[in-house]
Enzyme design. Sequence first.
Site, mmCIF file in Angstrom:
data_model
loop_
_atom_site.group_PDB
_atom_site.id
_atom_site.type_symbol
_atom_site.label_atom_id
_atom_site.label_comp_id
_atom_site.label_asym_id
_atom_site.label_seq_id
_atom_site.Cartn_x
_atom_site.Cartn_y
_atom_site.Cartn_z
ATOM 1 N N HIS A 57 0.875 -1.185 0.000
ATOM 2 C CA HIS A 57 0.000 0.000 0.000
ATOM 3 C C HIS A 57 0.904 1.226 0.000
ATOM 4 O O HIS A 57 1.317 1.715 1.057
ATOM 5 C CB HIS A 57 -0.923 -0.034 1.219
ATOM 6 C CG HIS A 57 -1.936 1.066 1.250
ATOM 7 N ND1 HIS A 57 -3.138 0.966 1.911
ATOM 8 C CD2 HIS A 57 -1.927 2.314 0.716
ATOM 9 C CE1 HIS A 57 -3.822 2.088 1.778
ATOM 10 N NE2 HIS A 57 -3.103 2.931 1.056
ATOM 11 N N GLU A 90 -11.352 3.400 5.639
ATOM 12 C CA GLU A 90 -10.323 4.286 6.204
ATOM 13 C C GLU A 90 -11.075 5.372 6.987
ATOM 14 O O GLU A 90 -10.986 5.445 8.201
ATOM 15 C CB GLU A 90 -9.473 4.907 5.080
ATOM 16 C CG GLU A 90 -8.396 5.874 5.588
ATOM 17 C CD GLU A 90 -7.646 6.598 4.455
ATOM 18 O OE1 GLU A 90 -8.136 6.609 3.309
ATOM 19 O OE2 GLU A 90 -6.567 7.169 4.742
ATOM 20 N N ASP A 120 1.842 3.925 2.856
ATOM 21 C CA ASP A 120 0.836 4.807 2.241
ATOM 22 C C ASP A 120 1.490 5.967 1.480
ATOM 23 O O ASP A 120 1.657 5.889 0.259
ATOM 24 C CB ASP A 120 -0.148 5.319 3.306
ATOM 25 C CG ASP A 120 -1.538 5.623 2.747
ATOM 26 O OD1 ASP A 120 -1.776 5.356 1.553
ATOM 27 O OD2 ASP A 120 -2.396 6.117 3.506
ATOM 28 N N ASP A 121 1.808 7.063 2.184
ATOM 29 C CA ASP A 121 2.417 8.258 1.574
ATOM 30 C C ASP A 121 3.574 8.712 2.456
ATOM 31 O O ASP A 121 3.461 9.706 3.182
ATOM 32 C CB ASP A 121 1.357 9.374 1.467
ATOM 33 C CG ASP A 121 0.140 8.922 0.665
ATOM 34 O OD1 ASP A 121 0.232 8.875 -0.566
ATOM 35 O OD2 ASP A 121 -0.889 8.586 1.294
HETATM 36 N N1 HPA Z 1 -6.581 7.411 1.172
HETATM 37 C C1 HPA Z 1 -7.186 7.773 0.047
HETATM 38 N N2 HPA Z 1 -6.539 8.263 -1.000
HETATM 39 C C2 HPA Z 1 -5.213 8.401 -0.919
HETATM 40 C C3 HPA Z 1 -4.535 8.048 0.212
HETATM 41 C C4 HPA Z 1 -5.244 7.513 1.314
HETATM 42 O O1 HPA Z 1 -4.724 7.159 2.387
HETATM 43 N N3 HPA Z 1 -3.235 8.318 -0.033
HETATM 44 C C5 HPA Z 1 -3.147 8.798 -1.285
HETATM 45 N N4 HPA Z 1 -4.353 8.853 -1.835
HETATM 46 ZN ZN ZN Z 2 -3.644 4.814 0.449
#
Ligand code: HPA
Ligand code: ZN
Length: 340
Positions: free
Chosen positions: A17, A200, A278-279
């Site tokens: 992810h 989420e 994630d990011d």
């Molecule tokens: N959620 C939804 N969209 C996203 C995310 C996330 O955590 N990170 C980058 N785009």
């Molecule tokens: Zn994500």
Amino acid sequence: MSSIESFIRGLPKAELHLHIEGTLEPEMVFALAHKHGMALRYPSVQALREAYNFTDLQSFLDVYYAGAAVLRDESDFHALTWAYLCRAHEQGVVHAEIFFDPQTHTVRGVAIDAVIGGIRRALLDAERTFGMTHRLILCFLRHLSAADAMRTLEEALPHAAGIAAVGLDSAESGNPPAKFAAVFARARRQGFLTVAHAGEEGPPDYIREALDLLEVSRIDHGVRIEADPALVQRLVRDQVPLTVCPLSNVMLKVFARMEDHNLKRLLDLGLCVTVNSDDPAYFGGYIAENYLAVHRALGLSRADIAQLARNSIHASFLSAAEKSVWMGKIAEFVATAQRA
Ligand code: HPA
Ligand code: ZN
């Protein structure tokens, strides 16, 4: 480095992810803005990093899409992806499944060929250089229309051989998986696997829709599943993996503090939980920092950490033969660490 830190970094694992646009570090934002003669709203790298103070998913997405505007040509996408793969390799990632958001770039006039070409060239470089394997996952932005997603899928079809799956990301609330049922059906007919962000910020029902309507192989995040015990039972029974991102969840206020995160409870319920970043450029850490944060806050044992690594291989899109090789290597690594 502490012994738990070197255990985490050395453990062979997959990252499942990871938004490639979310690996854009402030230093690279400034370098690419300079390259393309673009003005930035922030006076320095430090000022930009200090602006990473999010209240929820949308407040992050606003900054994330603004940052991605400096990515303009094939070599930018190569540099971005290569920088991530080097850092992941240093942290024990042996296999990476990477999301990219073509619509974020095509809307600015960047050709999808430049986006996919640059990312793929770096993935192949990492395979040659580190023996690191990969899968590429095309994500649709769920705040845009289903028609826009369908056009994006059509545009990507000439590159289908290099894309393993499609996914769904961006603003979850009010954009249920059902909105994209026809796009995902078309993607499946073309041979793509499917995944989706669900649970989420959105309700457990979105997880159910992702499974029933999009026929996903995994749920991205999924931490809100606890509110629906019947759904928990279903995911335990079917061993549907969750790609959990602890630092992201705390930065976006899904949990107030890491001590409040439910990852350990989800693991103890028998769910196939994985840990991912994630990011990472926005959330304060790559995969090893995510493992370390849950170890510290939730008291995960070495056995729990090894289970997370095994889950990551199990939940990946590698072949059964490749999975069994990595399971053997994890067992070997754990046995060697115990003797040390
Ligand atoms: N959620 C939804 N969209 C996203 C995310 C996330 O955590 N990170 C980058 N785009
Ligand atoms: Zn994500």
